[in-house]
Design a protein around this motif. Sequence first.
Motif, short mmCIF file in Angstrom:
data_model
loop_
_atom_site.label_atom_id
_atom_site.label_comp_id
_atom_site.label_asym_id
_atom_site.label_seq_id
_atom_site.Cartn_x
_atom_site.Cartn_y
_atom_site.Cartn_z
N ARG A 1 52.99 16.30 26.80
CA ARG A 1 53.59 16.35 25.40
C ARG A 1 54.29 17.52 24.99
N ASP A 2 54.12 18.66 25.91
CA ASP A 2 55.03 19.82 25.69
C ASP A 2 56.45 19.60 26.55
N LEU A 3 56.49 18.54 26.87
CA LEU A 3 57.84 18.14 28.00
C LEU A 3 58.94 17.29 27.07
N TYR A 4 60.08 18.05 26.93
CA TYR A 4 61.25 17.31 26.24
C TYR A 4 62.37 17.06 27.27
N LEU A 5 63.23 16.16 26.99
CA LEU A 5 64.50 15.75 27.73
C LEU A 5 65.53 15.27 26.74
N LEU B 1 81.80 10.36 27.20
CA LEU B 1 81.45 9.38 28.01
C LEU B 1 81.27 7.81 27.25
N GLY B 2 81.22 8.32 25.99
CA GLY B 2 81.14 6.92 25.03
C GLY B 2 79.70 6.00 24.92
N ASN B 3 78.57 7.16 25.14
CA ASN B 3 77.03 6.80 24.91
C ASN B 3 76.51 7.74 23.93
N ARG B 4 75.50 6.99 23.44
CA ARG B 4 74.61 7.81 22.53
C ARG B 4 73.63 8.62 23.23
N LEU B 5 73.57 9.98 22.50
CA LEU B 5 72.64 10.88 23.11
C LEU B 5 71.09 10.69 22.59
N VAL B 6 70.22 10.70 23.27
CA VAL B 6 68.89 10.44 23.04
C VAL B 6 68.07 11.54 23.42
N CYS B 7 67.04 11.71 22.49
CA CYS B 7 66.08 12.97 22.71
C CYS B 7 64.71 12.20 23.13
N MET B 8 64.06 12.70 23.87
CA MET B 8 62.65 12.30 24.46
C MET B 8 61.56 13.07 24.55
N ALA C 1 50.03 32.01 23.92
CA ALA C 1 50.72 30.82 23.32
C ALA C 1 51.24 29.89 24.22
N ALA C 2 50.71 28.47 23.96
CA ALA C 2 51.34 27.53 24.72
C ALA C 2 52.96 27.31 24.61
N PRO C 3 53.85 27.37 25.65
CA PRO C 3 55.17 27.06 25.47
C PRO C 3 55.62 25.74 25.28
N LEU C 4 56.66 25.50 25.42
CA LEU C 4 57.52 24.41 25.31
C LEU C 4 58.45 24.06 26.40
N TRP C 5 58.84 22.75 27.20
CA TRP C 5 59.37 22.93 28.34
C TRP C 5 60.39 21.76 28.30
N GLU C 6 61.44 21.91 28.98
CA GLU C 6 62.65 20.90 29.35
C GLU C 6 62.52 20.32 30.61
N LEU C 7 62.61 18.91 30.72
CA LEU C 7 62.72 18.26 32.01
C LEU C 7 64.20 18.11 32.03
#
Length: 226
Positions: A163-167, A208-215, A123-129
């Motif tokens: 496309r299997d890379l998230y951060l 830190l007063g910043n908004r978190l973003v997922c990519m 099964a193809a996994p997912l990954w995080e940068l």
Amino acid sequence: RQRDMLPIATRLLREKMNPLFLSADRFLVCRESDSGALVGFGQIRQLAKSNAADPARFDAPPGSGDVGQPADDDAWDDFDRAYAASAPESGLDALLPWSARYRELAQRAAVQRERRRSRVSQAAPLWELASVYVGEQWRGRGVGSELVRRLCARHVQRGGARRDLYLITLEPTCGWYEGLGFSRVERQDLPPQMGLEVAAGEAVSWVLGNRLVCMRGTGGAGEKVR
């Protein structure tokens, strides 16, 4: 190198970044050519065992499906068919280790265990940068961009897909990652395995007063890194 892990964890703590899930074999490290001083680093770590979506949800994010469950269901169905096809009326001989039926069913179970292991492992996994960092005196020279490009290129060379890379990152660095081939992802479209990282990141972003973003990375396994 393993000896890099302590200074890397120390730098991450100072930058209020996650110092956990560090492994030397996943990191790419940049050093100053003359002094050998640590300039920057980053890693790609496995996030989930499978990118399969939960079939019970039409809008399920990648990684929400249990890749082992279909294999388990198939194994039980096969076992039930084999038992029903050969079972005498009493069925008690299947409980006796010296009986032919017991040995037959035990062999059938061993075959199904191996099929399940093979199915799950493929099964193809997912990954995080993650853990992308450049020393302050080296910023603005393209070091971080080159680290990310090389990490992504290595990931693709090893058979992964962009496309299997998230951060997760903060709003001010979103444009930088977009220039490196990542796009924003809504929270409901994230794999469940990102939950811990997102929760920790939100706490830091609030401080830190910043908004978190997922990519998420764009393109397929064969796409070259820009």
